[in-house]
Design a protein around this motif. Structure first.
Motif, PDB file in Angstrom:
ATOM      1  N   THR A 105      -8.961  33.078  72.031  1.00  0.00           N
ATOM      2  CA  THR A 105      -9.479  32.164  71.019  1.00  0.00           C
ATOM      3  C   THR A 105     -10.931  31.842  71.328  1.00  0.00           C
ATOM      4  OG1 THR A 105      -7.298  31.200  70.665  1.00  0.00           O
ATOM      5  CG2 THR A 105      -9.195  29.916  69.937  1.00  0.00           C
ATOM      6  N   THR A 107     -17.834  30.379  66.759  1.00  0.00           N
ATOM      7  CA  THR A 107     -17.907  30.539  65.305  1.00  0.00           C
ATOM      8  C   THR A 107     -17.738  29.210  64.576  1.00  0.00           C
ATOM      9  OG1 THR A 107     -15.552  31.076  65.306  1.00  0.00           O
ATOM     10  CG2 THR A 107     -17.097  32.908  65.337  1.00  0.00           C
ATOM     11  N   GLU A 119     -10.707  30.157  66.536  1.00  0.00           N
ATOM     12  CA  GLU A 119      -9.932  31.221  65.908  1.00  0.00           C
ATOM     13  C   GLU A 119      -9.751  32.366  66.883  1.00  0.00           C
ATOM     14  OE1 GLU A 119     -12.150  32.707  62.578  1.00  0.00           O
ATOM     15  OE2 GLU A 119     -14.002  32.758  63.701  1.00  0.00           O
ATOM     16  N   LYS A 159     -10.122  36.010  68.250  1.00  0.00           N
ATOM     17  CA  LYS A 159     -11.248  36.940  68.190  1.00  0.00           C
ATOM     18  C   LYS A 159     -11.073  37.964  67.089  1.00  0.00           C
ATOM     19  CE  LYS A 159     -11.635  40.166  71.469  1.00  0.00           C
ATOM     20  NZ  LYS A 159     -11.997  40.836  72.760  1.00  0.00           N
ATOM     21  N   ALA A 218     -12.195  36.896  63.498  1.00  0.00           N
ATOM     22  CA  ALA A 218     -13.534  36.351  63.328  1.00  0.00           C
ATOM     23  C   ALA A 218     -14.402  37.130  62.348  1.00  0.00           C
ATOM     24  CB  ALA A 218     -14.245  36.297  64.686  1.00  0.00           C
ATOM     25  N   VAL A 255     -16.873  40.510  68.683  1.00  0.00           N
ATOM     26  CA  VAL A 255     -17.001  39.421  69.652  1.00  0.00           C
ATOM     27  C   VAL A 255     -16.659  39.955  71.040  1.00  0.00           C
ATOM     28  CG1 VAL A 255     -16.179  37.144  70.338  1.00  0.00           C
ATOM     29  CG2 VAL A 255     -16.386  37.713  67.903  1.00  0.00           C
ATOM     30  N   GLU A 305     -19.058  33.419  75.374  1.00  0.00           N
ATOM     31  CA  GLU A 305     -18.675  33.968  74.082  1.00  0.00           C
ATOM     32  C   GLU A 305     -19.910  34.586  73.434  1.00  0.00           C
ATOM     33  OE1 GLU A 305     -15.209  30.603  73.239  1.00  0.00           O
ATOM     34  OE2 GLU A 305     -16.905  30.782  71.853  1.00  0.00           O
ATOM     35  N   VAL A 318     -21.182  36.558  70.095  1.00  0.00           N
ATOM     36  CA  VAL A 318     -20.922  36.953  68.709  1.00  0.00           C
ATOM     37  C   VAL A 318     -22.074  37.847  68.272  1.00  0.00           C
ATOM     38  CG1 VAL A 318     -20.497  36.165  66.360  1.00  0.00           C
ATOM     39  CG2 VAL A 318     -19.694  34.786  68.297  1.00  0.00           C
ATOM     40  N   LYS A 330     -13.025  28.980  56.027  1.00  0.00           N
ATOM     41  CA  LYS A 330     -12.165  30.119  56.323  1.00  0.00           C
ATOM     42  C   LYS A 330     -10.821  29.873  55.646  1.00  0.00           C
ATOM     43  CE  LYS A 330      -9.840  32.717  59.948  1.00  0.00           C
ATOM     44  NZ  LYS A 330      -9.589  32.851  61.400  1.00  0.00           N
ATOM     45  N   LYS A 376     -13.922  34.445  54.972  1.00  0.00           N
ATOM     46  CA  LYS A 376     -14.876  33.508  55.573  1.00  0.00           C
ATOM     47  C   LYS A 376     -16.143  33.470  54.719  1.00  0.00           C
ATOM     48  CE  LYS A 376     -15.397  33.199  59.987  1.00  0.00           C
ATOM     49  NZ  LYS A 376     -15.637  33.497  61.425  1.00  0.00           N
TER      50      LYS A 376
END
Length: 710
Positions: free
Chosen positions: A37, A41, A45, A47, A50, A54, A134, A136, A410, A420
């Motif tokens: 998770t 973002t 959520e 991964k 998303a 990620v 993390e 992104v 989302k 999203k």
């Protein structure tokens, strides 16, 4: 003498696993591959939901890398697909994310300095203070200014026990291949205390370390210019929390980081494509001071509440940071004068204050349809200057105010189709005082710039779709926008015009398109693949002009692929691999995409593999392999030399190894970076094509670590 990559390395490489796989340290933590998770973002959520690529670098990986190479630029370069390897220096200029700059955050606090880039924002915290990272990929509208290559959010540690007091002590010592001249040794000490008493919880972590002089595979001292050798690092993390109720919590975090070089070596320039820059014992110029980050303070006070309104959660935080970093000393050079033909040493000072208010509403539309709606407001005040150590201003104090409302939605339909959609509107006002441009030569005309205000209003939005009904095939498509006031101070300090309005200061805007898929096959195999394309009308990298780096405003496009796999082969054996490749082109005056982007932004392809094995209970082995490709696409200039940023980049093959054992509360490990003692030039030293920076990377480094938990 340059060492060759042996057949043994190739044989080992065929069985090793990915840099972004889960790093496990014992049999009991290798039983399965888990979904992760993420929170960067802004909607917690999985991964795979998303609608983006990620990468998660978890606590186990960070602990392992802290034993092999305890430096943030090394850690991210080795473990992040789409990011170049570390330059083995304090600078991360050539360490872009998918060819563009990333916004670096510590617990959501921006470390990037868009008013004047330090190229040091990756190295603003020690690995000992980090719980996980993390990443992104791709431009994003979630956090605004600076995130045109993606987001890297560094999450600090927190208390994880219900005991009143617990902790751990870590001692480590390292040496360069048992180097005999007494300069290759280093050490690290970390002490952590954490616990919970009633509604109160805490974590306190302190780290102090010092590296030895950097030594290459041939036993030669590496040039200390921007070097990581002979560097002492201090990091203090304090995190205090109090539960006001079962639904509300207040938390205070403070982190201090310092990293300064203190060496008896002075640099001796190399010769590009002939010999490396080295370090020799000598006396530095009496005007020079220790280079590095003298301090980086980060703090926040955060309040969270679940169901503050019906079906709505609140997170509100105020934060601040203060950074002071000093660059290397430059002796006056008549052939390439700067700072009015004097010697000098520049620095960047940066101050930030901001607050975030974020509401998350949970909406149930029907039995098979629900949505999360995140909305709020961000504010950031930032002021930055680039002074010389002697007090002169190379770039004056710039001040900016950034206001940004945002919304992110989302929706999940039929429990497997995710939509999203989000947007953010940034209002940025930058105040520039009247200032005099610091001339290179005393004979140059004096430019006095009449200051004023710069106004940037930008709407960024993102949209993504993901499908998760079939675990074996979970595709996603996404479009996102980003923008950046790309290194504004670099433009202003070299101004030729006498009025601010005549200087080109437009922001960089990017459009990012991505298509990819996640796959979960049983409980033993995870796959991920994506293709991305990014376009910007104005460029977002640097080019060299008259010996100085300036912003390249030529239109750019970047495109590429990322592939990864993680496999649990046996209960005690995990393996996998990842590959990243991308290309960048510039649009010429003819309107054709016929020019390559600089190697500074576009690194060669990178393959990462590794294997984790636990032969018996409470033991662990890890073997990591990194390969980077070759780049030789530019021709020498009229003088026969390569332009800076366009040098020849040769292939690199590296092996890292770690073995350890857990005995009750103790954990003992032996880690060896550059296992084969491979002698090679760093990618950044090759692409820069500068004699002063043409330096080898570290040779074999051996680290012994002991950790006691209580």
């Amino acid at each position: 003498m340059r060492k060759k990559f042996t057949p043994l390395a190739f044989i080992l490489a065929t069985v090793v696993a990915p840099c972004n796989a889960q790093t496990e340290s014992a049999l009991d933590s290798m039983q399965h591959l888990q979904e992760v998770t993420i929170s960067t973002t802004r909607i917690p959520e999985l991964k795979s939901n998303a609608a983006a690529t990620v990468t998660i670098i978890d606590n186990k990986q960070i602990e392992a890398m802290s034993k092999i190479a305890p430096d943030m630029s090394h850690l991210l370069g080795l473990l992040t697909p789409g990011m170049a390897l570390s330059s083995n220096t304090t600078s991360s200029r050539a360490q872009s994310l998918r060819g563009r700059s990333a916004l670096i955050l510590i617990d959501g606090i921006p470390q990037s300095t868009p008013l004047r880039s330090t190229d040091r924002d990756i190295r603003t915290i020690d690995v000992s203070a980090i719980d996980h990272i993390e990443i992104v990929k791709g431009s994003t509208a979630l956090y605004g200014n600076g995130a045109i290559g993606g987001l890297i959010n560094i999450i600090t540690k927190k208390n994880t026990t219900n005991r009143a007091i617990a902790g751990q002590t870590t001692l480590a010592g390292s040496t360069y291949n048992f180097f005999q001249q007494g300069k290759g040794q280093g050490y690290r000490i970390n002490q952590q205390l954490y616990g919970k008493a009633g509604q109160f919880d805490y974590l306190i972590s302190g780290t102090f370390g010092r590296t030895g002089s950097s030594v290459d595979g041939d036993g030669q001292f590496i040039s200390p210019r921007y070097g990581l050798g002979d560097t002492y690092t201090t990091n203090t993390l304090v995190k205090l929390g109090y539960a006001l109720s079962t639904k509300s919590r207040i938390e205070l975090m403070y982190n201090f980081y310092r990293s300064l070089q203190d060496t008896k070596l002075i640099p001796s320039a190399g010769k590009y494509l002939q010999r490396p820059a080295i370090g020799v014992i000598g006396n530095r110029d009496p005007q020079a001071v220790d280079e590095g980050t003298r301090y980086n303070h980060n703090a926040y006070l955060k309040f969270t509440s679940r169901d503050i309104f019906k079906h709505t959660d609140l997170e509100a935080a105020i934060y601040g940071s203060s950074l002071y970093t000093v660059f290397d000393f430059r002796k006056a050079n008549p052939a390439q004068p700067r700072w009015e033909e004097t010697s000098g040493q520049s620095a960047v000072k940066d101050r930030k204050f901001g607050f975030r208010t974020q509401f998350t509403s949970h909406l149930t539309l029907s039995e098979n349809a629900f949505a999360h709606l995140v909305y709020g407001y961000d504010y950031l005040f930032n002021k930055t200057a680039q002074p010389l150590v002697d007090g002169r201003l190379w770039m004056p104090w710039l001040r900016s105010n950034n206001h940004a409302p945002f919304v992110q939605m989302k929706a999940t339909l039929w429990q497997w189709f995710n939509v999203k959609l989000g947007g953010r509107y940034d209002f940025i006002n930058v105040s520039v005082p009247d200032y005099d441009v610091l001339r290179n030569k005393l004979s140059d005309p004096q430019v006095h710039v009449q200051g004023g205000s710069l106004h940037y209003n930008n709407l960024s939005f993102n949209v993504g779709l993901s499908y998760n009904k079939i675990r074996e095939f979970q595709p996603f498509v996404a479009f996102s926008q980003g923008f950046s006031i790309f290194d504004l101070g670099r433009t202003l300090r070299a101004a030729k015009a006498d009025v601010l309005s005549k200087i080109s200061t437009e922001p960089v805007k990017t459009n990012n398109y991505e298509i990819g898929a996640y796959s979960q096959i049983g409980d033993w195999l995870q796959l991920n693949g994506s293709f991305f394309y990014t376009y910007s009308k104005l460029g977002s990298d640097l080019k060299i002009e008259n010996g100085f780096w300036v912003v390249n405003r030529t239109p750019q496009k970047v495109y590429g692929i990322e592939l990864s796999a993680d496999a649990k082969i046996l209960d005690n054996l995990k393996a996998g691999a990842n590959l990243s490749w991308f290309e960048g082109k510039l649009k010429s005056a003819s309107g054709e995409w016929d020019t390559y982007m600089s190697n500074i932004s576009i690194p060669a392809a990178k393959l990462g593999m590794y294997v984790n094995y636990s032969p018996i209970k409470n033991t662990y082995l890890q073997l990591q392999y990194i390969h980077t490709g070759k780049r030789n696409r530019f021709t020498p200039n009229a003088t026969g030399a390569y332009n800076e940023g366009e040098g020849i980049v040769n292939r690199i093959n590296l092996l890292n190894f770690m073995a350890g054992m857990k005995l009750k509360a103790w954990d003992f490990s032996l880690a060896v970076s550059n296992l084969l003692n491979y002698t090679y030039y760093t990618p950044s030293s090759m692409l820069m094509a500068r004699n002063a920076e043409y330096a080898h990377a570290d040779g074999r480094n051996i680290t012994l670590t002991a950790t006691f938990k209580y």
